[in-house]
Design a protein around this motif. Structure first.
Motif, short mmCIF file in Angstrom:
data_model
loop_
_atom_site.label_atom_id
_atom_site.label_comp_id
_atom_site.label_asym_id
_atom_site.label_seq_id
_atom_site.Cartn_x
_atom_site.Cartn_y
_atom_site.Cartn_z
N THR A 28 0.85 -1.18 0.00
CA THR A 28 0.00 0.00 0.00
C THR A 28 0.88 1.24 0.00
O THR A 28 1.80 1.34 0.80
N ASN A 105 3.50 -1.29 4.00
CA ASN A 105 2.22 -1.59 4.65
C ASN A 105 2.17 -1.25 6.13
O ASN A 105 1.40 -1.83 6.90
N VAL A 123 -1.42 -2.12 7.74
CA VAL A 123 -2.41 -1.94 6.68
C VAL A 123 -2.40 -3.14 5.74
O VAL A 123 -1.34 -3.64 5.37
N GLN A 125 -4.50 -4.49 2.11
CA GLN A 125 -5.49 -4.25 1.06
C GLN A 125 -6.32 -5.50 0.83
O GLN A 125 -5.79 -6.61 0.72
N LEU A 130 -9.55 -1.37 2.86
CA LEU A 130 -8.30 -1.52 3.61
C LEU A 130 -8.63 -2.01 5.02
O LEU A 130 -9.65 -1.62 5.60
N ASN A 189 -0.61 -7.11 8.17
CA ASN A 189 0.07 -6.62 6.96
C ASN A 189 0.93 -7.70 6.31
O ASN A 189 1.43 -7.51 5.21
#
Length: 293
Positions: A28, A105, A123, A125, A130, A189
């Motif tokens: 990300t 991330n 984080v 995706q 998210l 992540n």
């Protein structure tokens, strides 16, 4: 907040795990984040908070459902709340423009550039949403529109405190599994990595980056420590993904306390699994602490 000039003049401190890794996978980026994101789902962990500061946990859960994150091209973020801020959160943190940075991330939000002194988020995706995993909660957010231009008020930033109080230390009598696990512990992540070795390396990197950002680097100077010495950290990730039973061996008891405090602020993990069921599992790592005059 740590002053960079103080670090240069008074202390050069390196926190190093025995091995550093670069993990692969979908990353990300700042460009992807730009826009307004609305929380569409939240999972809050009551154990991550000091219970005495929460009068109504339902209000905390409801509060998270009405948050919007706005990210601008110039590296600013604004966390807006439609509701009155619920304890134990700090009122002046919300509806205030802050700095943000995302790398591998890991999203950091702070009151100075590339800082994570306020909030540190893993984080991930998933399609057009998210997952934000931080100490105390897991949020799923979805982009709703483009952001408005944000502007920093540095006078306000100087008065902002961290989002959360330190988590209470958790101690539980658990039986760690000595069997080979099907899936080792992971972080949100890193869980997209299919190769278990790469996933393990990614988890190590995540913990390393967190430690480097959150550890109070001035404590060695305050304690009068010098030289290069090894420290050992052990903890358990329980079936809920919470960190429990943290132990630290170091040169000084106060240094051990700071190590434990830092580890205790790690976001929630994805627990290890055996036969499709979550299990308790131990995690340990050494790091080299070096202070140079």
């Amino acid at each position: 907040m740590i002053n960079s000039s103080t670090l240069v003049n008074r202390l050069l401190l390196f926190l190093m795990l025995t091995t550093f890794f670069i993990c692969s996978g979908q990353d990300t980026t700042n460009k992807y984040l730009i826009g307004n994101w609305k929380v569409i789902e939240s999972q809050i962990d009551i154990k991550a908070f000091d219970d005495s500061n929460i009068s109504n946990f339902h209000l905390v859960e409801s509060f998270f459902q009405n948050i919007t994150f706005s990210f601008s091209k110039n590296g600013y973020v604004k966390i807006e709340s439609e509701d009155k801020v619920a304890k134990p959160f700090i009122n002046d943190l919300f509806n205030t423009v802050l700095y943000f940075n995302i790398e591998e991330n890991v999203l950091s939000i702070g009151s100075w550039k590339k800082s994570s002194n306020i909030l540190y988020i893993q984080v991930k995706q998933e399609d057009n949403t998210l997952l934000f995993n931080f100490s105390g909660g897991l949020l799923r957010i979805k982009k709703i529109d483009e952001p408005v231009k944000l502007k920093i008020d540095k006078n306000v930033l100087n008065s902002i405190r961290p989002l959360l109080n330190n988590k209470p230390l958790l101690f539980e009598e658990v039986k760690e599994s000595e069997e080979l696990v099907d899936n080792p512990i992971s972080t949100y992540n890193c869980s997209h990595l299919i190769d278990k070795l790469l996933q393990k390396k990614c988890v190590t990197m995540t913990i390393t980056k967190f430690f480097n950002r959150k550890f109070n680097t001035e404590i060695a100077s305050d304690l009068g420590l010098s030289g290069r010495f090894m420290n050992k950290i052990r903890f358990t990730i329980n079936k809920d993904g919470n960190i429990i039973n943290i132990e630290a061996e170091s040169k000084n008891p106060e240094l051990s306390k700071e190590i434990i405090r830092t580890i205790n602020r790690l976001p929630k993990f994805i627990p290890a699994e055996k036969n499709g069921e979550p299990i308790n599992s131990k995690y340990s790592f050494p790091f080299i602490f070096q202070v140079q005059d």
